[in-house]
Design a protein around this motif. Structure first.
Motif, mmCIF file in Angstrom:
data_model
loop_
_atom_site.group_PDB
_atom_site.id
_atom_site.type_symbol
_atom_site.label_atom_id
_atom_site.label_comp_id
_atom_site.label_asym_id
_atom_site.label_seq_id
_atom_site.Cartn_x
_atom_site.Cartn_y
_atom_site.Cartn_z
ATOM 1 N N MET A 31 38.400 30.111 38.533
ATOM 2 C CA MET A 31 39.269 30.108 39.713
ATOM 3 C C MET A 31 38.574 30.819 40.873
ATOM 4 O O MET A 31 38.845 31.968 41.185
ATOM 5 C CB MET A 31 40.606 30.787 39.403
ATOM 6 N N GLY A 32 37.687 30.126 41.506
ATOM 7 C CA GLY A 32 36.966 30.687 42.640
ATOM 8 C C GLY A 32 35.488 30.816 42.330
ATOM 9 O O GLY A 32 35.048 30.703 41.196
ATOM 10 N N ALA A 33 34.752 31.060 43.371
ATOM 11 C CA ALA A 33 33.300 31.216 43.242
ATOM 12 C C ALA A 33 32.963 32.571 42.640
ATOM 13 O O ALA A 33 33.792 33.478 42.612
ATOM 14 C CB ALA A 33 32.661 31.084 44.620
ATOM 15 N N ALA A 36 34.275 35.845 44.002
ATOM 16 C CA ALA A 36 35.480 35.570 44.785
ATOM 17 C C ALA A 36 36.622 35.079 43.901
ATOM 18 O O ALA A 36 37.430 34.276 44.321
ATOM 19 C CB ALA A 36 35.169 34.530 45.861
ATOM 20 N N ASN A 37 36.655 35.566 42.664
ATOM 21 C CA ASN A 37 37.682 35.148 41.712
ATOM 22 C C ASN A 37 38.616 36.330 41.478
ATOM 23 O O ASN A 37 38.268 37.300 40.802
ATOM 24 C CB ASN A 37 37.027 34.695 40.404
ATOM 25 N N GLN A 56 32.903 34.028 33.017
ATOM 26 C CA GLN A 56 32.678 33.324 34.282
ATOM 27 C C GLN A 56 31.316 32.639 34.309
ATOM 28 O O GLN A 56 31.213 31.476 34.724
ATOM 29 C CB GLN A 56 32.804 34.282 35.459
#
Length: 126
Positions: A31-33, A36-37, A56
């Motif tokens: 969920m996000g880069a 940036a999660n 991740q």
């Protein structure tokens, strides 16, 4: 403050936590880069930093099964209300002590209405 998660109440329901593994893996891993999660950051702040990074990295590299396998069982436990009544009561009491005022649950067991009734009894007993 809101807290909750998947919920099932009974003596033999802890195996239902496993059903949330893919869902939680997607949030922690995808969920996000990288960097940036929000969910990855929260899991890291809750004490699983190395595990969150590994999940991740694997997820973003396209290794979703390996990412799911890297998700710690104790994280699945900590992010659910799946267990016997005493376990759920203890978790809810901890929520109350942390200022939780709204409970949001997703029934995960085979008898969701029975679980909701049991949850209501536990909540009223706090």
């Amino acid at each position: 403050m809101v807290a909750g998660g998947p919920m099932a109440i009974g003596p033999d329901v802890t195996g239902l936590r496993e059903a949330d593994r893919a869902h939680l893996t997607m949030y922690v891993g995808g969920m996000g880069a990288k960097g940036a999660n929000f969910y990855n950051r929260v899991v890291s702040e809750y004490g699983w930093a190395a595990e969150a990074e590994k999940v991740q990295d694997l997820y973003l590299a396209g290794h979703r099964a390996e990412a799911a396998a890297a998700l710690p069982d104790d994280l699945l436990e900590a992010t659910s209300l799946i267990g016997d009544a005493a376990y759920v009561r203890d978790r809810l009491q901890a929520f109350v002590e942390q200022g939780v005022t709204v409970l949001q649950v997703a029934p995960a067991g085979p008898q969701p209405l029975d679980d909701l009734r049991a949850l209501a009894e536990i909540v009223h007993g706090l």
